[in-house]
Scaffold this motif. Structure first.
Motif, PDB file in Angstrom:
ATOM      1  N   SER A 260       0.847  -1.188   0.000  1.00 10.68           N
ATOM      2  CA  SER A 260       0.000   0.000   0.000  1.00 10.68           C
ATOM      3  C   SER A 260       0.888   1.246   0.000  1.00 10.68           C
ATOM      4  N   LYS A 261       0.411   2.278  -0.648  1.00 12.93           N
ATOM      5  CA  LYS A 261       1.095   3.557  -0.870  1.00 12.93           C
ATOM      6  C   LYS A 261       2.221   3.445  -1.900  1.00 12.93           C
ATOM      7  N   ASN A 262       2.507   2.241  -2.407  1.00  9.96           N
ATOM      8  CA  ASN A 262       3.421   2.034  -3.536  1.00  9.96           C
ATOM      9  C   ASN A 262       4.807   2.613  -3.346  1.00  9.96           C
ATOM     10  N   LYS A 263       5.254   2.728  -2.110  1.00 13.24           N
ATOM     11  CA  LYS A 263       6.622   3.203  -1.871  1.00 13.24           C
ATOM     12  C   LYS A 263       7.516   1.977  -1.686  1.00 13.24           C
ATOM     13  N   MET A 264       8.258   1.649  -2.717  1.00 12.81           N
ATOM     14  CA  MET A 264       9.110   0.463  -2.681  1.00 12.81           C
ATOM     15  C   MET A 264      10.569   0.896  -2.737  1.00 12.81           C
ATOM     16  N   SER A 265      11.333   0.381  -1.820  1.00 16.91           N
ATOM     17  CA  SER A 265      12.761   0.647  -1.807  1.00 16.91           C
ATOM     18  C   SER A 265      13.480  -0.695  -1.894  1.00 16.91           C
ATOM     19  N   TYR A 266      14.783  -0.659  -1.888  1.00 17.33           N
ATOM     20  CA  TYR A 266      15.531  -1.916  -1.862  1.00 17.33           C
ATOM     21  C   TYR A 266      15.370  -2.504  -0.476  1.00 17.33           C
ATOM     22  N   GLY A 267      14.897  -3.714  -0.420  1.00 18.46           N
ATOM     23  CA  GLY A 267      14.614  -4.350   0.858  1.00 18.46           C
ATOM     24  C   GLY A 267      13.126  -4.536   1.035  1.00 18.46           C
ATOM     25  N   PRO A 268      12.742  -5.184   2.111  1.00 23.22           N
ATOM     26  CA  PRO A 268      11.325  -5.471   2.332  1.00 23.22           C
ATOM     27  C   PRO A 268      10.527  -4.210   2.665  1.00 23.22           C
ATOM     28  N   PRO A 269       9.225  -4.242   2.442  1.00 20.83           N
ATOM     29  CA  PRO A 269       8.387  -3.096   2.807  1.00 20.83           C
ATOM     30  C   PRO A 269       8.439  -2.856   4.317  1.00 20.83           C
ATOM     31  N   ASN A 270       8.166  -1.607   4.714  1.00 18.62           N
ATOM     32  CA  ASN A 270       8.053  -1.335   6.149  1.00 18.62           C
ATOM     33  C   ASN A 270       6.721  -0.639   6.419  1.00 18.62           C
ATOM     34  N   PHE A 271       6.279  -0.740   7.653  1.00 15.81           N
ATOM     35  CA  PHE A 271       4.948  -0.253   8.010  1.00 15.81           C
ATOM     36  C   PHE A 271       4.812   1.252   7.799  1.00 15.81           C
ATOM     37  N   GLU A 272       5.783   2.033   8.233  1.00 15.89           N
ATOM     38  CA  GLU A 272       5.671   3.485   8.148  1.00 15.89           C
ATOM     39  C   GLU A 272       5.516   3.977   6.713  1.00 15.89           C
ATOM     40  N   ASP A 273       6.184   3.331   5.761  1.00 15.29           N
ATOM     41  CA  ASP A 273       6.094   3.742   4.360  1.00 15.29           C
ATOM     42  C   ASP A 273       4.820   3.264   3.672  1.00 15.29           C
ATOM     43  N   SER A 274       4.144   2.277   4.247  1.00 16.84           N
ATOM     44  CA  SER A 274       2.990   1.700   3.567  1.00 16.84           C
ATOM     45  C   SER A 274       1.675   1.856   4.325  1.00 16.84           C
ATOM     46  N   LYS A 275       1.697   2.514   5.467  1.00 16.41           N
ATOM     47  CA  LYS A 275       0.478   2.610   6.275  1.00 16.41           C
ATOM     48  C   LYS A 275      -0.540   3.569   5.665  1.00 16.41           C
ATOM     49  N   PHE A 276      -1.807   3.268   5.926  1.00 18.87           N
ATOM     50  CA  PHE A 276      -2.914   4.128   5.527  1.00 18.87           C
ATOM     51  C   PHE A 276      -3.958   4.071   6.632  1.00 18.87           C
ATOM     52  N   LEU A 277      -4.870   5.014   6.625  1.00 20.40           N
ATOM     53  CA  LEU A 277      -5.837   5.163   7.703  1.00 20.40           C
ATOM     54  C   LEU A 277      -7.229   4.738   7.252  1.00 20.40           C
ATOM     55  N   VAL A 278      -7.886   3.944   8.074  1.00 24.25           N
ATOM     56  CA  VAL A 278      -9.302   3.631   7.907  1.00 24.25           C
ATOM     57  C   VAL A 278     -10.017   4.388   9.007  1.00 24.25           C
ATOM     58  N   LYS A 279     -10.929   5.288   8.610  1.00 20.70           N
ATOM     59  CA  LYS A 279     -11.575   6.113   9.630  1.00 20.70           C
ATOM     60  C   LYS A 279     -13.061   6.273   9.364  1.00 20.70           C
ATOM     61  N   ASP A 280     -13.426   7.215   8.507  1.00 20.32           N
ATOM     62  CA  ASP A 280     -14.832   7.589   8.336  1.00 20.32           C
ATOM     63  C   ASP A 280     -15.551   6.840   7.220  1.00 20.32           C
ATOM     64  N   LYS A 281     -14.805   6.254   6.300  1.00 21.20           N
ATOM     65  CA  LYS A 281     -15.460   5.630   5.151  1.00 21.20           C
ATOM     66  C   LYS A 281     -14.632   4.446   4.647  1.00 21.20           C
ATOM     67  N   ASN A 282     -15.203   3.707   3.708  1.00 17.13           N
ATOM     68  CA  ASN A 282     -14.486   2.596   3.080  1.00 17.13           C
ATOM     69  C   ASN A 282     -13.269   3.136   2.334  1.00 17.13           C
ATOM     70  N   VAL A 283     -12.282   2.279   2.143  1.00 21.11           N
ATOM     71  CA  VAL A 283     -11.027   2.680   1.511  1.00 21.11           C
ATOM     72  C   VAL A 283     -10.828   1.894   0.217  1.00 21.11           C
ATOM     73  N   SER A 284     -10.400   2.570  -0.839  1.00 22.26           N
ATOM     74  CA  SER A 284     -10.016   1.932  -2.103  1.00 22.26           C
ATOM     75  C   SER A 284      -8.568   2.267  -2.390  1.00 22.26           C
ATOM     76  N   LEU A 285      -7.782   1.235  -2.704  1.00 21.49           N
ATOM     77  CA  LEU A 285      -6.354   1.416  -2.989  1.00 21.49           C
ATOM     78  C   LEU A 285      -6.009   0.793  -4.333  1.00 21.49           C
ATOM     79  N   ILE A 286      -5.033   1.374  -4.994  1.00 18.23           N
ATOM     80  CA  ILE A 286      -4.424   0.760  -6.175  1.00 18.23           C
ATOM     81  C   ILE A 286      -2.968   0.492  -5.825  1.00 18.23           C
ATOM     82  N   ILE A 287      -2.576  -0.764  -5.952  1.00 13.82           N
ATOM     83  CA  ILE A 287      -1.194  -1.156  -5.687  1.00 13.82           C
ATOM     84  C   ILE A 287      -0.558  -1.533  -7.016  1.00 13.82           C
ATOM     85  N   LYS A 288       0.681  -1.098  -7.202  1.00 19.83           N
ATOM     86  CA  LYS A 288       1.408  -1.410  -8.431  1.00 19.83           C
ATOM     87  C   LYS A 288       2.573  -2.328  -8.102  1.00 19.83           C
ATOM     88  N   PHE A 289       2.777  -3.307  -8.969  1.00 12.53           N
ATOM     89  CA  PHE A 289       3.940  -4.191  -8.843  1.00 12.53           C
ATOM     90  C   PHE A 289       5.128  -3.508  -9.485  1.00 12.53           C
TER      91      PHE A 289
END
Length: 137
Positions: free
Chosen positions: A108-137
């Motif tokens: 999520s958030k499509n921030k890819m660096s060398y190495g495994p993903p990390n939570f801070e770079d890929s986190k998103f918030l679910v709060k008031d409404k449903n969430v739609s994401l587009i992830i790219k390989f």
């Protein structure tokens, strides 16, 4: 005494009905999959469980280089999604001998660096409404 029991029952019903309204859906779309071979594995995490045990895990088929998955009954909070193209359907991410992935992956958030993903770079918030994401390989 009957009044207290009735009051307690009403409070429990009110709390449980209001919590049902708080549950959301996260819809994830991937549109750039290199082939329709295999499937795509998805894992939904919160910070405490990131890259350990997913809150929910799903696998979807690919059609015309695209797939969509829905995570349902999600409560408010911060989440991250990691996914990979399981080309050979062995239910795991494959790596070569030097540790480089052999299968496409994204987060999520499509921030890819060398190495495994990390939570801070890929986190998103679910709060008031449903969430739609587009992830790219």
């Amino acid at each position: 005494m009957k009044f207290l029991v009735s009051l307690l029952f009403l409070i429990v019903v009110f709390i449980s009905s209001s919590m049902v309204g708080q549950q959301k859906t996260i819809t994830v779309t991937i549109e750039n999959i290199s082939s329709d071979d295999g499937s795509v594995g998805f894992a939904l995490y919160n910070k405490e469980r990131f890259m350990k045990k997913p809150i929910q895990a799903k696998s979807t088929l690919i059609k015309n280089g695209k797939t969509i998955v829905k995570f349902e009954n999600i409560t408010n909070g911060e989440y991250s999604i990691i996914c990979y193209h399981d080309k050979n359907n062995n239910k795991q991410m494959d790596f070569n001998s030097n540790g480089m992935p052999l299968e496409d992956y994204g987060s999520s958030k499509n921030k890819m660096s060398y190495g495994p993903p990390n939570f801070e770079d890929s986190k998103f918030l679910v709060k008031d409404k449903n969430v739609s994401l587009i992830i790219k390989f």
